[in-house]
Design an enzyme around this catalytic site. Structure first.
Site, PDB file in Angstrom:
ATOM      1  N   HIS A 121       0.798  -1.234   0.000  1.00 46.41           N
ATOM      2  CA  HIS A 121       0.000   0.000   0.000  1.00 46.41           C
ATOM      3  C   HIS A 121       0.825   1.276   0.000  1.00 46.41           C
ATOM      4  O   HIS A 121       0.296   2.354  -0.197  1.00 46.41           O
ATOM      5  CB  HIS A 121      -0.950   0.019   1.201  1.00 46.41           C
TER       6      HIS A 121
HETATM    7  C1  UD1 Z   1      -1.727   6.180   5.526  1.00 50.44           C
HETATM    8  C2  UD1 Z   1      -0.459   6.610   6.257  1.00 50.44           C
HETATM    9  C3  UD1 Z   1       0.500   5.429   6.350  1.00 50.44           C
HETATM   10  C4  UD1 Z   1      -0.183   4.215   6.947  1.00 50.44           C
HETATM   11  C5  UD1 Z   1      -1.460   3.910   6.182  1.00 50.44           C
HETATM   12  C6  UD1 Z   1      -2.218   2.774   6.824  1.00 50.44           C
HETATM   13  C7  UD1 Z   1       0.206   8.958   5.928  1.00 50.44           C
HETATM   14  C8  UD1 Z   1       1.162   9.861   5.274  1.00 50.44           C
HETATM   15  N1  UD1 Z   1       0.251   7.680   5.555  1.00 50.44           N
HETATM   16  O1  UD1 Z   1      -1.341   5.801   4.224  1.00 50.44           O
HETATM   17  O2  UD1 Z   1       1.585   5.800   7.177  1.00 50.44           O
HETATM   18  O3  UD1 Z   1       0.697   3.111   6.860  1.00 50.44           O
HETATM   19  O4  UD1 Z   1      -2.298   5.068   6.187  1.00 50.44           O
HETATM   20  O5  UD1 Z   1      -3.196   2.265   5.971  1.00 50.44           O
HETATM   21  O6  UD1 Z   1      -0.549   9.396   6.772  1.00 50.44           O
HETATM   22  N2  UD1 Z   1      -8.152   5.884   0.030  1.00 50.44           N
HETATM   23  C9  UD1 Z   1      -9.421   5.444  -0.226  1.00 50.44           C
HETATM   24  N3  UD1 Z   1     -10.263   5.247   0.839  1.00 50.44           N
HETATM   25  C10 UD1 Z   1      -9.899   5.474   2.128  1.00 50.44           C
HETATM   26  C11 UD1 Z   1      -8.590   5.932   2.383  1.00 50.44           C
HETATM   27  C12 UD1 Z   1      -7.734   6.126   1.325  1.00 50.44           C
HETATM   28  O7  UD1 Z   1      -9.812   5.244  -1.369  1.00 50.44           O
HETATM   29  O8  UD1 Z   1     -10.708   5.264   3.046  1.00 50.44           O
HETATM   30  C13 UD1 Z   1      -7.222   6.083  -1.108  1.00 50.44           C
HETATM   31  C14 UD1 Z   1      -7.253   7.469  -1.690  1.00 50.44           C
HETATM   32  O9  UD1 Z   1      -7.006   7.375  -3.056  1.00 50.44           O
HETATM   33  C15 UD1 Z   1      -6.089   8.127  -1.011  1.00 50.44           C
HETATM   34  C16 UD1 Z   1      -5.093   6.984  -0.923  1.00 50.44           C
HETATM   35  O10 UD1 Z   1      -5.900   5.841  -0.656  1.00 50.44           O
HETATM   36  O11 UD1 Z   1      -5.571   9.209  -1.731  1.00 50.44           O
HETATM   37  C17 UD1 Z   1      -4.064   7.140   0.139  1.00 50.44           C
HETATM   38  O12 UD1 Z   1      -4.664   7.371   1.403  1.00 50.44           O
HETATM   39  P1  UD1 Z   1      -3.851   8.167   2.559  1.00 50.44           P
HETATM   40  O13 UD1 Z   1      -4.672   8.209   3.790  1.00 50.44           O
HETATM   41  O14 UD1 Z   1      -3.349   9.456   2.020  1.00 50.44           O
HETATM   42  O15 UD1 Z   1      -2.574   7.298   2.779  1.00 50.44           O
HETATM   43  P2  UD1 Z   1      -2.367   5.744   3.029  1.00 50.44           P
HETATM   44  O16 UD1 Z   1      -1.602   5.176   1.887  1.00 50.44           O
HETATM   45  O17 UD1 Z   1      -3.624   5.053   3.416  1.00 50.44           O
END
Ligand code: UD1
Length: 433
Positions: free
Chosen positions: A254
């Site tokens: 991820h």
């Molecule tokens: C975040 C944390 C990471 C942690 C991970 C756990 C930061 C910088 N990163 O990463 O340290 O290991 O969470 O899972 O805070 N998205 C969805 N639905 C959701 C959430 C996210 O579709 O409910 C998608 C979106 O496209 C989003 C992408 O996932 O832009 C990334 O989500 P984000 O919360 O920015 O970072 P994670 O990769 O989940």
């Protein structure tokens, strides 16, 4: 203003805690703290939960609250996804408002996400003491957003609760002094540093048997048939397929430096597809990874990666054990119980997640880490895990080396009572200004 001297006032006043969660591992960590408040600090501590909304899909957030029995959040900022700056800015502003209105005695923050950083900035500016759980970890790679988040949070905290000895060593190197424990008087300029063990280990021990019961491997496959790939009407045929203990590999990917980099994502999935020629590789997908697969995998590789899913979708699959039908089995994001169940049943774990590499260790599973470095250095040092980066040859070599790996698993993450220790320390310290 927010200082609180618990010794003298324990009888008259409950300690008022605000806990911040945002990303799914933080919800899991919060479960350990909420559970310990209920079981061991009832009447002494009152807790409210603030959800930043960083993770918002039901299977990335809600499911963890219901499964782990955490009270629904008292506040939800609903910030959603965005660039790091805009997402963090919205969170800071929202957390600040809640802090001003609620006036908690302290703020609890977990780990290293943007939600953690936002909480640290908002609280320290308002002089609300911060307790940082999972403090001291370092990857020594400041290109990772998490590395910046955790360093900033550690340096804005009043209590630093460190899960491992390596974390303690890192903090001493940065000038923190763990001898202050004896003094019992702490504040942001003279923080307390405590080696307590890991709240995730608390949870894995606590929920291990529950997960077997609530999320058996057969049920996980049933979910795939019933919910994941809706086209298949004969859901009961799922019973003909078995994920057998020890006969599959579990993989999760991820991190943005893997999912958003074509060369790295192709290399990882090429290796997983080759491994999957001989054994089922189960991959619960983070929504980000799901979005990127079709976008950046080479077309022929993409076909291989989704082949099993397509066959299930079209009803064209053979009955019998999954091990007779190897391939990559893509799953929707797993709940916590499903993840524990999958980890316990796996022959090996391949992951870029910090939490999953630790859980592999908790359940004595060899683990290949799809990164160049890890914050959990002890699990690599003892031979339970290996850093393979996104390098095809290293993943394949690591896979064959680790298939029959025997490891003695040392005690690294405490005794399963980190949450109680943490709350006991907070209640026993004077943090009045
Ligand atoms: C975040 C944390 C990471 C942690 C991970 C756990 C930061 C910088 N990163 O990463 O340290 O290991 O969470 O899972 O805070 N998205 C969805 N639905 C959701 C959430 C996210 O579709 O409910 C998608 C979106 O496209 C989003 C992408 O996932 O832009 C990334 O989500 P984000 O919360 O920015 O970072 P994670 O990769 O989940």
């Amino acid at each position: 203003m927010f200082g609180f001297f618990i010794f003298a006032q324990m009888e008259e006043k409950k300690l008022k805690i605000l806990t911040v969660v945002g990303a799914r591992p933080q919800i899991i960590k919060a479960a350990a703290i909420s559970r310990a408040i209920k079981s061991s600090f009832f009447g002494k501590i009152s807790e409210k939960i603030l959800h930043t909304g960083q993770h918002y899909d039901a299977n990335m957030s809600e499911v963890f609250f219901s499964e782990l029995g955490i009270p629904a959040p008292d506040f939800n900022l609903n910030v959603g996804s965005g660039t790091h700056g805009s997402q963090t800015a919205l969170m800071i502003s929202g957390i600040e408002k809640v802090l001003i209105a609620e006036k908690p005695d302290l703020l609890i923050l977990f780990g290293d996400t943007n939600s953690t950083l936002a909480g640290a900035v908002a609280a320290s500016k308002l002089h609300v003491p911060v307790a940082h759980i999972e403090a001291g970890l370092r990857s020594f790679n400041k290109a990772m957003p998490e590395e910046i988040n955790r360093i900033m949070c550690d340096h804005a905290s009043t209590w630093l609760f460190v899960p491992t000895i390596a974390g303690l060593t890192n903090l001493k190197r940065e000038g923190f002094d763990d001898s202050r424990i004896a003094e019992k008087k702490v504040n942001i300029d003279n923080p307390g540093v405590y080696h307590t063990g890991d709240v995730m280990y608390d949870n894995s021990l606590f929920f291990s048997d529950v997960a077997d019961e609530k999320a058996p491997l057969s049920g996980i496959l049933r979910k795939v048939f019933e919910e994941g790939y809706k086209k298949l009407s004969a859901a009961d045929r799922a019973g003909e397929w078995h994920l057998k203990k020890g006969e599959y590999i579990l993989a999760t990917i991820h991190r943005d430096n893997n999912t958003d980099n074509a060369e790295r994502l192709n290399s990882i999935f090429r290796a997983l597809s080759d491994i999957a020629e001989g054994v089922t590789v189960v991959v619960p997908l983070h929504p980000r990874t799901e979005k990127m697969l079709e976008k950046i995998l080479e077309p022929m590789l993409y076909e291989r990666v989704v082949r099993l899913r397509d066959r299930i979708d079209s009803g064209d699959f053979l009955s019998g054990a999954l091990s007779d039908n190897p391939g990559i089995l893509l799953l929707p994001p797993a709940s916590f119980f499903e993840m524990i169940s999958l980890e316990k049943g796996a022959r090996m774990v391949i992951t870029d997640s910090g939490g999953v590499q630790k859980e592999a260790f908790f359940f004595n599973k060899p683990c290949l880490i799809l990164r160049r470095e890890t914050e959990w250095v002890e699990i690599v040092e003892c031979g339970a895990a290996r850093l393979v980066d996104a390098d095809y040859d290293s993943i394949i070599d690591g896979y064959s080396d680790f298939l029959n790996k025997r490891v003695i698993y040392p005690e690294i993450f405490g005794d399963g009572r980190a949450a109680e220790k943490i709350l006991g320390i907070i209640c026993g310290t004077d943090f009045s200004k």
